[in-house]
Structures are given as structure tokens and as C-alpha cells.
Write an enzyme that holds these catalytic residues in place. Structure first.
Site, PDB file in Angstrom:
ATOM      1  N   ASP A 271      46.536  37.868  44.464  1.00 16.49           N
ATOM      2  CA  ASP A 271      45.890  39.017  45.091  1.00 16.49           C
ATOM      3  C   ASP A 271      46.790  40.220  45.362  1.00 16.49           C
ATOM      4  O   ASP A 271      46.542  41.326  44.875  1.00 16.49           O
ATOM      5  CB  ASP A 271      45.189  38.581  46.382  1.00 16.49           C
ATOM      6  CG  ASP A 271      46.071  37.699  47.267  1.00 16.49           C
ATOM      7  OD1 ASP A 271      47.228  37.447  46.892  1.00 16.49           O
ATOM      8  OD2 ASP A 271      45.601  37.266  48.333  1.00 16.49           O
ATOM      9  N   GLU A 385      40.668  40.083  55.317  1.00 19.85           N
ATOM     10  CA  GLU A 385      40.405  40.819  54.081  1.00 19.85           C
ATOM     11  C   GLU A 385      39.026  41.480  54.051  1.00 19.85           C
ATOM     12  O   GLU A 385      38.879  42.610  53.556  1.00 19.85           O
ATOM     13  CB  GLU A 385      40.567  39.892  52.869  1.00 19.85           C
ATOM     14  CG  GLU A 385      42.002  39.596  52.483  1.00 19.85           C
ATOM     15  CD  GLU A 385      42.674  38.603  53.420  1.00 19.85           C
ATOM     16  OE1 GLU A 385      43.916  38.525  53.424  1.00 19.85           O
ATOM     17  OE2 GLU A 385      41.949  37.895  54.148  1.00 19.85           O
TER      18      GLU A 385
END
Length: 743
Positions: A271, A385
Site C-alpha cells: 500500500d 485508512e
């Protein structure tokens, strides 16, 4: 009557009624038009902000009361535990949040404690990745925000200061991890002695590509190029080792460059690599990083995107392997908003939020085929997130539904995660059982993004319309104009401060601040592009000799064509099974490719090596005078060909096969020893030579193992339709001539 209520008929009717009720509820959740969007007044938003402030304060006070000086709080046991390095992790991770909330007294008090007691010269093994994003990132952000707290600053700030020196001390201890054959770092380091003996050379992709923000900031502030160049070299290495179709895997051997986990995705293990390509390009004015991301984005959309969801696939051929959504993937919509793709980001965000609404939290892994949380990854460790993307998108779109999403998240955490001693990880999102852990990112990220969502007037949101002039060793410098770049642990970096400590590159002079303000108010950057074209005509003599006149006059114009990428090879499609994916906006299902992997023979490494060596010896010559490799021009001279096998497997003489009797006897004796001793003797456990950072930097520069990206000087790549609060301010920071600016 008793018989009626216990009869099968009654039970059948009751069961049918419950099923209908559940169906109506599900339809209500998935029908955006059926739900009215709440209207939020400014008072409503500020009330939510104060609730988040109380949330942070409860968790922060609990850490200080029950856990300090340990790394993390255990909110069920009401005590502390060391996790990542025994260096009071949560305290350092939470420093900048105190400034963002305006609690300057506590910030100054804690900074004094950190400077007095913190010593990183300890014999402990730590994660290179986690130490960088949490410790170095936290210290750098606190250093750059310390002027707001009224703290007494050292002369030369922000190019000098105790927090900056402490951050550099930690970074210097991590540098030894990059002393590898590929330039990609080990995953673990000993803060005192370097890479531990026997340390594995396998590192995840994110562990390789998540340094450019912190290390680049260090280099720009201190003037030492070591950190930025080492981090950039690691990014080049990942780019160099991507697959033929442009995907990167999940884990790689940093000594050989061999991928050990070949699943490609945008979630865990990968990520922040993509995140740092975009943010590193913005913060450090590096077009090549944005170009790398654009190339990666193209193949991600081609192989991994399935109707606004993202799956995992083989990096070599793009065959789907795991049709799952990971909670860590929720950063992606926020990242897309930074490059001006808010419409696409909103569609993806709605899908992700539908998972939150299903459980009240996002599980670590959600199976898209079954529409359920994975039975082995069903926890929610208070991750940030999803709220991160919501905050970014709200700042760009002001869509009130995003405030509603943020309040949903706030309510879930308050209801199910709060304990008398802090906030606890949700062990299972299906029944909201708690786990005895509160990771430091809850204070560093989750509460911060929630707070900033509900605090639209915070200084972090400054769109570049006002700033502060400070004196530095390089003269006057403008700071606090906004455009803060968050590292992956949500530590904000002021990009303009990076230009206070070094002379800006030759750029474009903009002499009036109000003209920048007008640009920031525009929906597009046409006016800015016009100004740049005019400036380029005035400063055309500053262009490099390598650029032609035609390239000079068009290099900064709006690029209306699609960025070219390397040709992508198409592979035959394997047999695919159909998997159903539930979405938020549909009552039915969407079919995607299945998970069956095609078993094909991999290309031989030996064949590749032979080709490289053959090309080297048969197409180049060595100039003995300067020891540089020079490609020969085609000529009529006859050049003797070199047999590659003679290089790889040289002819052995008869003496090579002879061994001394003592050597043979020693090998026989070793076979008698226990296996553990045999392993010890056969492996080289001698102390590794001490890493010398400057020599490592010289080696990187001399080797030039990875060529420069062709888009390294194409600054127009940075001029996308990104939000004013982020990208344009950063670009202005490079091109702005502070001598002509008066605020």
C-alpha cells in the site's frame, strides 16, 4: 394459545417476517436515494470536533497514566507493553496531534520529556519500516510544527533544532539496512549494531518503498543528500524489478531482487509504496515518481480493478488469485483525490463504506465473493485508512454525505471500542468483541483524520492564501501556506519549509502572491499554465542544452494526451471461474475473474544472465584509460565472439579438482557433528563490517545500477488537476521566488 405460539405455522410466519424485515433494512442501506442526507450546520460539525478531541484526550491520558514509558497501551488490562522498539512509541506518534488541536502547553511539556529521556543508542532490534514512519516521521513533524507552540527555537530553525537532530540520529541508525546489493533495505535493524546476524533478506514491497518522504525531508532540512538518495534508489530498484506487465509483488529478496511473494495488489504489504510515489512527487518536486505511479495505475486498473473494487492477481500474468477487499486498501480513494480524480474516488469510497455499514467496522479482510468478513482476518485494530480518504475527499468536494460517513465511524468507535482505560481493538467485527491492544496509530492517525474532518478552519487546511515570513540562513523564507503532505502515519510535513534550508532549483519566478491565490481559486490550472509558459519564454536561457527549442516551449504546457508507458505484453487468458461480488449500489451481483492460477514454466534466470553477459562482452569494449564502458559503433572490423558458458562456467584445470588431505578430513568430521553445529559452521556468522554511509552513497552514485527515469525533468506531469490544498501550493513552493514576495 400456548399451542398456537409454539406451532410450526407460527414459527414459519415469524421466520418469514424476520426475513422480510432484514431485506428491507439491507435495501435501505444500499439505496442512496432512499436515505436522506443529514444537513450539518457549522455548530454541528464543531460539536463533533469537540467529541473527537475528548476521544483523543481520553486515550492519550490513559496512555500516560497506565502505559508510559512503554510503547503501547493495553486498554483492557490498563497497563503498557513494548511492541515495536521500547522507545515510548505512542508518545512520539501523538506529538503533532497536540499542535493540531492547539494544546501547545502539553506539546512543549512532552517535547522536553522526549529530549531529556529519549536515547536511541540501545541494543534492540526494530522494524525499519515502522521506526521510519512513526518515530522519524513523528519527530520531523513535531520539529516543523514547533514554531506554532511558542517553543523557543534555535537559531537557524527549521534547518536546525533538537528534534531534527534526534530524527537524524534515528535515520542514521537505519541507513545500514540499505547496504545491500540491490539498494533495497532489510526489514529489521539493531539500533546499535546494524543488521542482525542471520537476518532474513526478504522484505515486503511497502518496507522497501516507504522512505522518500521522511528521508527526503531530512536531506532537504540538513543539507545531507544521503537520506534522499538512498530512499530514491530503493524506489528505482522496485521500479526496475517490476514484472513484464508492470505489476509488483508483495515480498522481495533485497539481496537478489527475486520476488518471493508474487501476488500483486494495492493492500497490505504494498500500500504505502504507491502512496509514497504520489506524495514524494508532490513534496520533493520529482516528476519521475509521479510518472512511475501513473504507469503503475494503468496496469492496476487493467488487471486488478473489478467494478470499483480491487483484487489480488499474479504479478506475471495478471490472473486473479484473491477476490478480497482489505481494510488497508481504504487509503486508495484519498490517494486518487490527490491527483484530481475525486469522482472515481467517491465511487470506490461508497463501496468501502458499505462494508463498514454491514458490520459497524471494516474487517481486515472481506471476501467479495461471499460478501462476508474472512473467518481468519475478522478484526478491526482501529485503523485510519477509511476516515483518511473521507477527510481528503471532503476537503475537496464538501459533499455532506462524507460528514455523515465520518459520524458513522465516530459513533461505532465510541459505542464498541471505548473502555475505561482507552480504546480497544475490535477482535471480531461480527460480534464486536474487544482485544487488549491500542496501537499508536489510533492517536497519530484515526483521531487526527476525524478531528480534521470536523475542523474545516484548522491551519492544516490553509489553501495557500496566507503565510508567514521567517528568517533562515538562506534569507527570508515563507512557511505556513498549507499544502501539508502527510506521511503514511499521518504526520504532516510543510513542503515550503523544505525550501528554507536549500537553494531552490532554477524555476519560474512568480512575483505576486495574490496571483497565486487567484490560481488556487480556479477549478483548473489554465491560468497557472499560461503564467508558466510566459515565464519559460523569459527564462529560456536557463534550460539545459539537452532540450531542443521545441521541447522547451512545450514542456510545461497542458498535456492533453495520455501519458505513454512501456508496451504491455498481453498473455493468453487462462480458464476463469465466475465469482460474485456484492456492491453497495446494486441489489444483484457483479461477476469478476476467478482465482485459478495458470501453471507455466518461468523464464530461466540462467538464460537471462547469459543474454546480459553476452551482450556486454560482444557489444562493448573497455577503455583502459578511463575504465569506463563504451559502446562500440558498428564497423567492418571482425570482433571475436565470447562464449558465454566460458564466463559462467570456466574450464577447470586438473589442479582445481585436487584437495588437501586435511581439507577432506575436516569435511568428514563436520558430518559427525549435530545439525545445529553444522549449520553454524557452514554459514558465515562473522561480524559484518560496519556500514559507512558516505561510501555507500558514493557506491550508489558510481554504480548507477538503475537508469534515470525518462520523465525526470518533465515537471508538467506534476501539474494535474489536483486539489488546491495540496498540489498547487507545493508546486508554488518550488517556483516561488521568495525575494519578490511580500505578505
Amino acid at each position: 394459545m400456548f399451542y398456537y405460539y409454539s406451532s410450526p405455522l407460527y414459527r414459519s410466519i415469524t421466520k418469514m417476517y424476520r426475513a422480510l424485515l432484514i431485506s428491507f433494512l439491507i435495501l435501505g442501506l444500499h439505496c442512496d436515494n432512499c436515505l436522506s442526507i443529514r444537513e450539518y450546520s457549522k455548530e454541528d460539525v464543531l460539536k463533533l470536533r469537540e467529541e473527537v478531541r475528548e476521544m483523543f484526550q481520553h486515550a492519550y491520558d490513559s496512555y500516560l497514566r497506565y502505559a508510559y514509558p512503554y510503547d503501547e497501551l493495553r486498554p483492557l488490562s490498563c497497563d503498557g507493553v513494548d511492541t515495536w522498539g521500547s522507545y515510548s512509541l505512542t508518545l512520539i506518534d501523538a506529538l503533532d496531534m497536540l499542535v493540531i488541536m492547539g494544546n501547545y502547553t502539553e506539546f512543549n511539556r512532552v517535547v522536553d520529556i522526549v529530549l531529556e529521556k529519549q536515547n536511541f543508542d540501545t541494543d534492540i532490534n526494530v522494524s525499519v519500516f515502522e521506526t521510519n514512519i512513526r518515530i522519524i516521521g513523528g519527530l520531523l513533524s513535531a520539529h516543523l510544527l514547533s514554531n506554532k507552540s511558542g517553543m523557543k527555537l534555535e537559531p537557524g530553525w527549521p534547518c536546525n533544532g533538537p528534534l531534527l537532530r534526534l530524527a537524524e540520529d534515528v535515520a542514521h541508525r537505519l541507513i545500514a539496512a540499505f547496504d545491500t546489493t540491490t539498494g533495497m533495505p532489510y526489514g529489521t535493524i539493531n539500533l546499535r549494531s546494524g543488521v542482525p546476524p542471520g537476518e532474513t533478506s526478504i522484505t515486503c514491497t511497502a518496507g522497501v518503498g516507504t522512505f522518500i518522504i521522511e528521508f527526503g525531508t531530512l536531506s532537504r532540512l540538513t543539507g545531507d543528500p544521503l537520506y534522499e538518495e538512498v530512499a530514491l534508489n530503493a524506489l528505482k530498484a522496485l521500479y526496475h524489478h517490476r514484472s513484464p506487465i508492470g505489476l509488483v509483488g508483495n515480498h522481495i529478496d533485497v539481496m537478489t531482487g527475486r520476488w518471493t511473494a508474487q501476488d500483486a495488489g494495492i493492500g497490505g504489504g504494498v500500500d504505502s509504496y504507491f502512496e509514497y510515489l504520489v506524495k514524494g512527487a508532490i513534496l520533493l518536486e520529482r516528476p519521475e515518481l509521479m510518472s512511475m505511479f501513473n504507469e503503475a495505475r494503468t496496469v492496476i486498473d487493467k488487471y486488478l480493478k473489478k467494478d470499483d473494487w480491487y483484487v489480488w492477481a499474479t504479478m506475471l500474468k495478471g490472473h486473479v488469485t484473491l477476490p478480497v477487499f482489505q481494510s488497508l486498501e481504504s487509503y486508495w480513494p484519498g490517494l486518487l483525490s490527490l491527483i484530481g480524480e475525486s469522482d472515481t474516488a467517491m465511487r470506490i469510497l461508497h463501496n468501502y463504506h458499505s462494508v463498514w455499514k454491514q458490520y459497524g467496522f471494516t474487517p481486515e479482510v472481506y471476501n467479495l465473493g461471499t460478501g462476508e468478513a474472512s473467518s481468519s482476518r475478522e478484526s478491526y485494530p482501529l485503523r485510519p485508512e477509511l476516515i483518511e480518504s473521507i477527510m481528503y475527499l471532503y476537503r475537496e468536494t464538501r459533499d455532506p454525505i462524507l460528514l455523515q460517513m465520518g459520524e458513522d465511524i465516530l459513533r461505532s468507535i465510541q459505542h464498541s471500542a471505548r473502555t475505561p482505560c482507552g480504546y480497544a481493538t475490535i477482535k471480531d467485527v461480527r460480534d464486536h468483541r474487544k482485544e487488549d491492544r491500542m496501537e499508536s496509530f489510533f492517536l497519530a492517525e484515526t483521531t487526527k483524520y476525524l478531528y480534521l474532518l470536523f475542523d474545516p478552519d484548522n491551519f492544516i487546511h490553509n489553501p495557500g492564501v496566507h503565510g508567514t515570513v521567517i528568517n533562515t540562513p538562506n534569507g527570508e523564507c515563507i512557511v505556513d501556506m498549507g499544502g501539508y503532505v502527510f506521511n503514511t502515519e499521518a504526520h504532516p510535513i510543510d513542503p515550503l519549509m523544505l525550501y528554507c534550508c536549500h537553494e531552490a532549483r532554477q524555476g519560474i519566478n512568480i512575483s505576486e502572491v495574490h496571483r497565486i491565490s487567484q490560481i488556487l481559486d480556479e477549478e483548473d490550472n489554465i491560468q497557472f499554465m499560461t503564467m508558466i509558459d510566459a515565464s519559460m519564454n523569459r527564462n529560456i536561457t536557463n534550460t539545459t542544452e539537452k532540450e531542443t527549442d521545441s521541447e522547451t516551449t512545450t514542456s510545461f504546457k497542458v498535456n492533453t494526451t495520455t501519458t505513454t508507458t512501456n508496451e504491455i505484453r498481453d498473455f493468453p487468458k487462462a480458464e476463469q471461474s465466475q465469482v460474485s461480488i456484492k456492491t453497495e449500489t446494486r441489489t444483484g451481483y457483479v461477476n469478476i475473474d476467478g482465482t485459478e492460477r495458470e501453471k507455466t514454466k518461468n523464464e530461466s534466470l540462467g538464460d537471462i544472465l547469459k543474454d546480459h553477459i553476452s551482450n556486454y562482452y560482444n557489444n562493448t569494449t573497455i577503455n583502459d584509460s578511463n575504465k569506463e564502458t563504451i559502446t562500440e559503433e558498428p564497423s567492418t572490423q571482425t570482433v571475436s565472439k565470447v562464449a558465454v558458458d566460458d564466463i559462467i562456467i570456466p574450464q577447470k584445470t586438473e589442479s582445481d579438482t585436487l584437495q588437501l588431505p586435511s581439507t577432506t578430513k575436516a569435511k568428514e568430521v563436520i558430518k559427525i557433528l549435530p545439525k545445529v553445529l553444522q549449520d553454524y559452521i557452514n554459514n558465515d556468522y562473522r561480524a559484518k563490517s560496519t556500514c559507512e554511509p558516505q561510501r555507500m552513497l558514493e557506491r550508489i552514485r558510481n554504480e548507477k545500477r538503475y537508469p534515470e527515469h525518462p520523465d525526470i525533468n518533465k515537471y508538467r506531469i506534476l501539474l494535474t488537476a489536483a486539489p488546491s490544498f495540496m498540489q498547487r501550493v507545493c508546486i508554488a513552493g518550488e517556483f516561488l521566488n521568495r525575494k519578490h514576495v511580500e505578505l
